[in-house]
Design an enzyme around this catalytic site. Sequence first.
Site, PDB file in Angstrom:
ATOM      1  N   ARG A  32       0.803  -1.230   0.000  1.00  0.00           N
ATOM      2  CA  ARG A  32       0.000   0.000   0.000  1.00  0.00           C
ATOM      3  C   ARG A  32       0.829   1.271   0.000  1.00  0.00           C
ATOM      4  O   ARG A  32       0.403   2.292  -0.510  1.00  0.00           O
ATOM      5  CB  ARG A  32      -0.941  -0.009   1.206  1.00  0.00           C
ATOM      6  CG  ARG A  32      -2.178  -0.842   0.939  1.00  0.00           C
ATOM      7  CD  ARG A  32      -3.168  -0.699   2.038  1.00  0.00           C
ATOM      8  NE  ARG A  32      -2.539  -1.009   3.326  1.00  0.00           N
ATOM      9  CZ  ARG A  32      -3.149  -0.971   4.491  1.00  0.00           C
ATOM     10  NH1 ARG A  32      -4.400  -0.627   4.559  1.00  0.00           N
ATOM     11  NH2 ARG A  32      -2.517  -1.288   5.604  1.00  0.00           N
ATOM     12  N   LYS A  47      16.025 -25.839   3.063  1.00  0.00           N
ATOM     13  CA  LYS A  47      17.344 -25.974   3.690  1.00  0.00           C
ATOM     14  C   LYS A  47      18.090 -27.139   3.035  1.00  0.00           C
ATOM     15  O   LYS A  47      17.535 -28.224   2.881  1.00  0.00           O
ATOM     16  CB  LYS A  47      17.196 -26.216   5.202  1.00  0.00           C
ATOM     17  CG  LYS A  47      16.613 -25.001   5.952  1.00  0.00           C
ATOM     18  CD  LYS A  47      16.506 -25.284   7.444  1.00  0.00           C
ATOM     19  CE  LYS A  47      15.694 -24.229   8.179  1.00  0.00           C
ATOM     20  NZ  LYS A  47      16.367 -22.970   8.447  1.00  0.00           N
ATOM     21  N   ASP A 100       3.054 -22.804  15.314  1.00  0.00           N
ATOM     22  CA  ASP A 100       4.204 -22.100  14.746  1.00  0.00           C
ATOM     23  C   ASP A 100       5.272 -23.055  14.192  1.00  0.00           C
ATOM     24  O   ASP A 100       5.869 -22.778  13.164  1.00  0.00           O
ATOM     25  CB  ASP A 100       4.815 -21.200  15.832  1.00  0.00           C
ATOM     26  CG  ASP A 100       5.864 -20.251  15.274  1.00  0.00           C
ATOM     27  OD1 ASP A 100       5.590 -19.624  14.236  1.00  0.00           O
ATOM     28  OD2 ASP A 100       6.968 -20.144  15.857  1.00  0.00           O
ATOM     29  N   HIS A 128       7.046 -27.145  10.061  1.00  0.00           N
ATOM     30  CA  HIS A 128       8.453 -27.530   9.962  1.00  0.00           C
ATOM     31  C   HIS A 128       8.743 -28.922  10.559  1.00  0.00           C
ATOM     32  O   HIS A 128       9.413 -29.750   9.943  1.00  0.00           O
ATOM     33  CB  HIS A 128       9.342 -26.517  10.694  1.00  0.00           C
ATOM     34  CG  HIS A 128       9.066 -25.088  10.311  1.00  0.00           C
ATOM     35  ND1 HIS A 128       8.777 -24.709   9.033  1.00  0.00           N
ATOM     36  CD2 HIS A 128       9.034 -23.947  11.041  1.00  0.00           C
ATOM     37  CE1 HIS A 128       8.588 -23.394   8.985  1.00  0.00           C
ATOM     38  NE2 HIS A 128       8.733 -22.909  10.200  1.00  0.00           N
ATOM     39  N   LYS A 182      11.295 -22.276  22.465  1.00  0.00           N
ATOM     40  CA  LYS A 182      11.997 -20.989  22.422  1.00  0.00           C
ATOM     41  C   LYS A 182      12.693 -20.845  23.767  1.00  0.00           C
ATOM     42  O   LYS A 182      12.308 -21.485  24.753  1.00  0.00           O
ATOM     43  CB  LYS A 182      10.983 -19.844  22.293  1.00  0.00           C
ATOM     44  CG  LYS A 182      10.145 -19.915  21.039  1.00  0.00           C
ATOM     45  CD  LYS A 182      10.647 -18.946  20.004  1.00  0.00           C
ATOM     46  CE  LYS A 182       9.732 -18.901  18.810  1.00  0.00           C
ATOM     47  NZ  LYS A 182      10.402 -19.024  17.529  1.00  0.00           N
TER      48      LYS A 182
HETATM   49  C1  BG6 Z   1       9.323 -19.615  11.627  1.00  0.00           C
HETATM   50  C2  BG6 Z   1       8.656 -19.430  12.963  1.00  0.00           C
HETATM   51  O1  BG6 Z   1       8.461 -20.270  10.738  1.00  0.00           O
HETATM   52  O2  BG6 Z   1      10.498 -20.398  11.794  1.00  0.00           O
HETATM   53  C3  BG6 Z   1       9.607 -18.787  13.954  1.00  0.00           C
HETATM   54  O3  BG6 Z   1       7.521 -18.607  12.810  1.00  0.00           O
HETATM   55  C4  BG6 Z   1      10.904 -19.565  14.035  1.00  0.00           C
HETATM   56  O4  BG6 Z   1       9.025 -18.699  15.251  1.00  0.00           O
HETATM   57  C5  BG6 Z   1      11.459 -19.811  12.637  1.00  0.00           C
HETATM   58  O5  BG6 Z   1      11.811 -18.825  14.810  1.00  0.00           O
HETATM   59  C6  BG6 Z   1      12.648 -20.744  12.702  1.00  0.00           C
HETATM   60  O6  BG6 Z   1      13.265 -20.792  11.445  1.00  0.00           O
HETATM   61  P1  BG6 Z   1      14.806 -21.134  11.322  1.00  0.00           P
HETATM   62  O7  BG6 Z   1      15.044 -21.239   9.863  1.00  0.00           O
HETATM   63  O8  BG6 Z   1      15.544 -19.998  11.971  1.00  0.00           O
HETATM   64  O9  BG6 Z   1      15.011 -22.403  12.066  1.00  0.00           O
END
Ligand code: BG6
Length: 480
Positions: free
Chosen positions: A43, A181, A234, A239, A329
């Site tokens: 925007r 990765k 998350d 992942h 975390k």
């Molecule tokens: C993201 C999450 O998808 O992946 C984050 O939202 C996380 O919370 C991140 O920190 C981790 O990614 P990487 O590549 O640093 O392991």
Amino acid sequence: MADTIVIFGASGDLTSRKLVPALYRLFAKGRLAAGSKIVGVSRSQFEHEQWRESLRTAAEKFVGKFFTAESWEAFSENIFYHAGDIKDQADFKSLATFLDSIETEEHSGRVYYLSTMPQLYEEAIRQLGKAGLADDSKGYRRVIIEKPFGTDLATAQALNHSIHGVFREDQIYRIDHYLGKETVQNIFALRFANSIFEPIWNRNFVDHVQITVAEEVVIGRRAGYYDTSGILRDMFQNHILQLMMITAMEPPARYDSSLVRDEKVKVLHSVRKMVGSDFANNTIRGQYDGYLKEEGVPPKSQTETYAVLKLYCDNWRWKGVPFFLRSGKGMSCRTTQIVIQFKNVPHILFGEKTRTPVGNRLVIQIQPAEGIQLHFETKVPDSEMKTRTSTMDFSFQQASGTELPDAYQRLLLDAIQGDASLFARSDEVELAWGIIDPIIAAWKSPAAPDLFTYPTGLWGPTEASEWMEEQKREWFDVCP
Ligand code: BG6
């Protein structure tokens, strides 16, 4: 032939930190077709030149020594900016006209990258459709969708439904940057380009698998997103389940996007559904001790910043082998690793009879010390038959002598080239939510397991270590 990459959400952090640096690196390596255009849409009002300048500053910072003024000059000539509001149909019409005006006959197609707020994905897709921007009669049209893909099964299904109203599945690229990765892709090579691991990669030899994604960082300024998301949405739905699928899948007949994803999806189908007391017995919830003091976190928040799930794949290869998935975390260090722990020897000849060998494991270091280690028992020299654990160590850095490319380079290039192998398919995303949703629901119910507080900077709640001891196993708590 040239391509056009249109980034929606252009003023966001991801664009300057990851996407444009990745495209710049591809350009510098000669992998982006000559004359390819990058168009940012958001925007804010910018002139093309202004936007290029702001990207240059970011690129210098994020590309590091790879950056040169000369190649940036050549690259940035093809960067454009188009102000537009996702909610405004007229802006999509003018975008269509603008794209036509900068593309030449040499252009083979377009990739639309949705890096906006997730709440805008459906609207953006609808508008692309209405403006005729999804019509691929004159060149390919693909859409990349950033995570999170929905917040639960119902929203993911609704999003899939809306997208399928505009794009065919083969035009849709749901991104999970973990698949970009190098070390994650190397799991395919490790498993399917060697014959020495496959015979033991199963329930006959593997005692259990540990997949850990530990992060030292805390949530910082992301409370708005994080507190409603929590670690299961998350990290696990995407992942970590991706890592599990690639570790557990059967070999596909060919390395082909449909066949690879068919095999991954079969793993999700095999994951045993948790019921009743499973939620209490096979999951652990934690929150780091400073979480409630983070800016924007509600004072009594019960959001998890740490979790363990013990899952089983009910299939011939893995029946009875627990997969311990763990992420947090505020942990000791940043490390993502997959540990394949092999079974104990059937009969102990050396050392204490009760000792569980610490060796006999393969450790796949996804990051940051990318590599693979094989731990095995050796004789302590100059001793009677005492043994200790030794390591064979492979490091990507040492072997290749260069830094590994950022995940977004691979994924952007694959989307441009039309290879969806490293992107999540609609059924994959929905099945993953189908595994995570019941756990989230159980954790919100009155019968939810306790939420343990853990000290920031360690390996999570002590209860998680005690629980692992009860499982007669040990966490591989090693910082690279
Ligand atoms: C993201 C999450 O998808 O992946 C984050 O939202 C996380 O919370 C991140 O920190 C981790 O990614 P990487 O590549 O640093 O392991």
